[in-house]
Motif scaffolding. Structure first.
Motif, short mmCIF file in Angstrom:
data_model
loop_
_atom_site.label_atom_id
_atom_site.label_comp_id
_atom_site.label_asym_id
_atom_site.label_seq_id
_atom_site.Cartn_x
_atom_site.Cartn_y
_atom_site.Cartn_z
N PRO A 1 0.83 -1.21 0.00
CA PRO A 1 0.00 0.00 0.00
C PRO A 1 0.86 1.26 0.00
N LEU A 2 0.37 2.28 -0.72
CA LEU A 2 1.03 3.57 -0.78
C LEU A 2 0.00 4.67 -0.56
N LEU A 3 0.47 5.80 -0.10
CA LEU A 3 -0.35 6.99 0.07
C LEU A 3 0.12 7.97 -1.01
N TRP A 4 -0.78 8.33 -1.92
CA TRP A 4 -0.41 9.12 -3.09
C TRP A 4 -0.67 10.61 -2.90
N PHE A 5 0.24 11.41 -3.45
CA PHE A 5 0.16 12.87 -3.43
C PHE A 5 0.44 13.40 -4.82
N SER A 6 -0.02 14.61 -5.07
CA SER A 6 0.20 15.27 -6.36
C SER A 6 0.72 16.69 -6.15
N ALA A 7 1.57 17.11 -7.06
CA ALA A 7 2.06 18.49 -7.04
C ALA A 7 1.07 19.44 -7.71
N ARG A 8 0.02 18.90 -8.34
CA ARG A 8 -1.01 19.76 -8.95
C ARG A 8 -1.70 20.55 -7.86
N GLN A 9 -1.83 21.84 -8.07
CA GLN A 9 -2.43 22.72 -7.07
C GLN A 9 -3.93 22.91 -7.26
N ASP A 10 -4.45 22.59 -8.43
CA ASP A 10 -5.88 22.73 -8.68
C ASP A 10 -6.63 21.45 -8.35
N TYR A 11 -6.25 20.34 -8.96
CA TYR A 11 -6.82 19.03 -8.69
C TYR A 11 -6.06 18.00 -9.50
N GLU A 12 -5.90 16.81 -8.96
CA GLU A 12 -5.21 15.72 -9.66
C GLU A 12 -6.24 14.87 -10.40
#
Length: 148
Positions: free
Chosen positions: A34-45
């Motif tokens: 399992p992983l916890l995902w993040f995005s550098a997109r500031q509006d929405y991924e």
């Protein structure tokens, strides 16, 4: 900031337990950690949009559909957060091969996403380490979280 995008209901559950927890995605390979995902997109991924199935059709909700049906929320961490992995490193950690990785990248591009924005962590993140926002009235509204 890097953001973990979710829905209002899931955000409520995260806030109740006090941490974001890594999960195995429904489309994960057998034995994938399992992983916890993040995005550098500031509006929405775009890859955080819900997948739906109706009869023989499968697709992704639009931003507006997901907002109307589930609400939108996000938890943010700094881009130098400890143990953070970039996309390719997270794939290697998970045992995702090159062909599967490329299929996921292609799918993401079709949705308007960019793998350069994808990051993961393999451990829980406490909510007091995050920034929290809800999407209300056409913009992200920030809230302060404190330890109980």
């Amino acid at each position: 900031m890097l953001w973990h995008y979710t829905t209002h209901v899931r955000a409520g559950r995260i806030l109740e337990c006090g941490e974001l927890r890594p999960r195995v995605a429904a489309y994960s390979l057998p034995g994938e950690p399992p992983l916890l995902w993040f995005s550098a997109r500031q509006d929405y991924e775009p890859t955080a949009l819900k997948i739906f199935e109706q009869g023989n059709q499968r697709g992704c909700m639009t931003f507006s559909e997901q907002l109307a049906r589930f609400g939108l929320a996000r938890f943010g961490i700094p881009d130098d957060y400890p143990d953070l992995m970039r996309w390719k490193e997270a794939c290697q950690y998970s045992g995702i091969g090159r062909d599967e990785r490329r299929q996921m990248e292609l799918y993401g591009r079709k949705l308007g996403a960019d793998r350069a924005n994808w990051f993961a962590i393999a451990r829980p993140v406490t909510t007091v380490d995050t920034r929290f926002s809800l999407y209300l009235d056409h913009c992200w509204v920030n809230y302060t979280l404190t330890a109980l």
